[in-house]
Design a protein around this motif. Sequence first.
Motif, short mmCIF file in Angstrom:
data_model
loop_
_atom_site.label_atom_id
_atom_site.label_comp_id
_atom_site.label_asym_id
_atom_site.label_seq_id
_atom_site.Cartn_x
_atom_site.Cartn_y
_atom_site.Cartn_z
N HIS A 137 -25.82 4.03 -0.67
CA HIS A 137 -26.96 4.84 -0.24
C HIS A 137 -27.32 5.93 -1.26
CE1 HIS A 137 -25.54 3.72 4.07
NE2 HIS A 137 -26.35 2.81 3.58
N HIS A 138 -26.29 6.61 -1.79
CA HIS A 138 -26.53 7.71 -2.72
C HIS A 138 -25.79 7.55 -4.05
CE1 HIS A 138 -27.27 9.52 1.31
NE2 HIS A 138 -28.27 10.11 0.69
N LEU A 139 -25.01 6.47 -4.19
CA LEU A 139 -24.18 6.23 -5.38
C LEU A 139 -23.17 7.35 -5.59
CD1 LEU A 139 -26.74 4.75 -7.96
CD2 LEU A 139 -25.41 3.57 -6.19
N CYS A 140 -22.76 7.99 -4.49
CA CYS A 140 -21.72 9.02 -4.55
C CYS A 140 -20.34 8.37 -4.42
CB CYS A 140 -21.92 10.03 -3.42
SG CYS A 140 -23.29 11.16 -3.69
N PRO A 141 -19.32 8.99 -5.00
CA PRO A 141 -17.98 8.39 -4.96
C PRO A 141 -17.40 8.22 -3.56
CG PRO A 141 -18.11 10.11 -6.63
CD PRO A 141 -19.35 10.21 -5.82
N ILE A 142 -16.62 7.16 -3.40
CA ILE A 142 -15.77 6.95 -2.24
C ILE A 142 -14.35 6.87 -2.79
CG2 ILE A 142 -15.10 5.39 -0.36
CD1 ILE A 142 -18.00 4.35 -0.36
N MET A 143 -13.49 7.78 -2.39
CA MET A 143 -12.12 7.84 -2.91
C MET A 143 -11.16 7.76 -1.74
SD MET A 143 -12.91 8.30 -6.12
CE MET A 143 -11.47 8.89 -6.98
N GLY A 144 -10.24 6.80 -1.81
CA GLY A 144 -9.33 6.68 -0.68
C GLY A 144 -8.15 5.75 -0.94
N ARG A 145 -7.61 5.21 0.16
CA ARG A 145 -6.43 4.36 0.08
C ARG A 145 -6.59 3.17 1.02
NH1 ARG A 145 -1.78 8.34 1.81
NH2 ARG A 145 -3.26 8.61 3.51
N ILE A 146 -5.94 2.08 0.65
CA ILE A 146 -5.96 0.86 1.47
C ILE A 146 -4.54 0.37 1.70
CG2 ILE A 146 -6.35 -1.63 1.16
CD1 ILE A 146 -9.21 -1.13 0.64
N TRP A 147 -4.28 -0.10 2.91
CA TRP A 147 -3.03 -0.79 3.23
C TRP A 147 -3.37 -2.22 3.64
CZ3 TRP A 147 -4.01 4.22 4.40
CH2 TRP A 147 -3.05 5.18 4.03
N ILE A 148 -2.59 -3.15 3.16
CA ILE A 148 -2.80 -4.56 3.49
C ILE A 148 -1.54 -5.09 4.17
CG2 ILE A 148 -3.16 -6.89 2.56
CD1 ILE A 148 -4.62 -5.52 0.18
N GLY A 160 0.81 -1.21 0.00
CA GLY A 160 0.00 0.00 0.00
C GLY A 160 0.85 1.26 0.00
N PRO A 161 0.19 2.41 -0.11
CA PRO A 161 -1.26 2.54 -0.22
C PRO A 161 -1.78 2.19 -1.62
CG PRO A 161 -0.23 4.70 -0.31
CD PRO A 161 0.87 3.73 -0.05
N ILE A 162 -2.86 1.43 -1.65
CA ILE A 162 -3.54 1.07 -2.90
C ILE A 162 -4.69 2.06 -3.10
CG2 ILE A 162 -4.88 -0.70 -4.10
CD1 ILE A 162 -3.38 -2.79 -2.37
N THR A 163 -4.74 2.69 -4.25
CA THR A 163 -5.81 3.66 -4.53
C THR A 163 -7.16 2.96 -4.62
OG1 THR A 163 -4.28 5.09 -5.72
CG2 THR A 163 -6.63 5.44 -6.12
N VAL A 164 -8.15 3.53 -3.96
CA VAL A 164 -9.49 2.94 -3.91
C VAL A 164 -10.49 3.89 -4.58
CG1 VAL A 164 -11.40 2.32 -2.39
CG2 VAL A 164 -9.10 1.56 -1.85
N ARG A 165 -11.32 3.34 -5.46
CA ARG A 165 -12.42 4.09 -6.08
C ARG A 165 -13.67 3.23 -5.96
NH1 ARG A 165 -7.82 4.85 -8.99
NH2 ARG A 165 -8.10 2.76 -9.83
#
Length: 274
Positions: free
Chosen positions: A164-175, A154-159
Amino acid sequence: MPAKKIPIKTALKKATARTAKIGKNVAGKKVITKSIEKPITKISPKKDEAGTPLSIVIRKRIQAEKARFHANDNIARFIQPGELEGLVDEVAEKMQAVLESLVIDTVSDHNTQNTSRRVAKMFVQEVFNGRYVEQPVLTKFPNVSRLNELMIIGPITVRSACSHHLCPIMGRIWIGVLPNKESALIGLSKYSRLTEWVMCRPQIQEEAVVELADMLEKKIKPIGVAVVMDADHFCMQWRGVKDRDSKMINSVMRGAFLKDSNLRREFLALIERK
């Protein structure tokens, strides 16, 4: 037999219609041409022989097996080859109806003329693609060197998008992975591919990280696995309270990461440096 009289207005309308067809081909005569608006060609969504919409056909296959098809479920095994394009056609038709209900001009506004199809392709082929395609193939390698040290990816980019609203979630993940001599090893790129496959669906962050951790445990069989996700939620930043600074961070700890506080502390300390 006396000739049938045609009202003057009717005769003029017919003459005008004939003139409009001839147009400027009539030499030496001034004619008034009418611009005729061309209708938008609609692509009929794919249906079965009985005329049932494709989405209903797929839904019936799922229900016949009493399977679940929640927003964050993968339904690829119920979709036959070539049907995804048909699903795009159906979604495009319904998205066109949504735009019309929002009183958006999709005829004379060049920006929205093909919006319904663009949105349909985006949903089916991109942002929700994790629902409709099979899990990425993973190449596993034996742990020949018997590695048993902490690995962090990581960080792995998350999209993703909130269900609930179909709005974007943008973030990062570490494994974090702690293998043992029996564990399988996978290429680093496969962690990104698996993460993308899980995240490309409408869902909530709390469930997404649990599903990813479950999958990694099943595929790798490590002593321990940890997943931390840090993301911006546009359903809170773009709408509602419109709080641009709020984020959501959550974690899942399994096996050794849950039992060994020193290992957990080491993992969290290392990802804070990134």
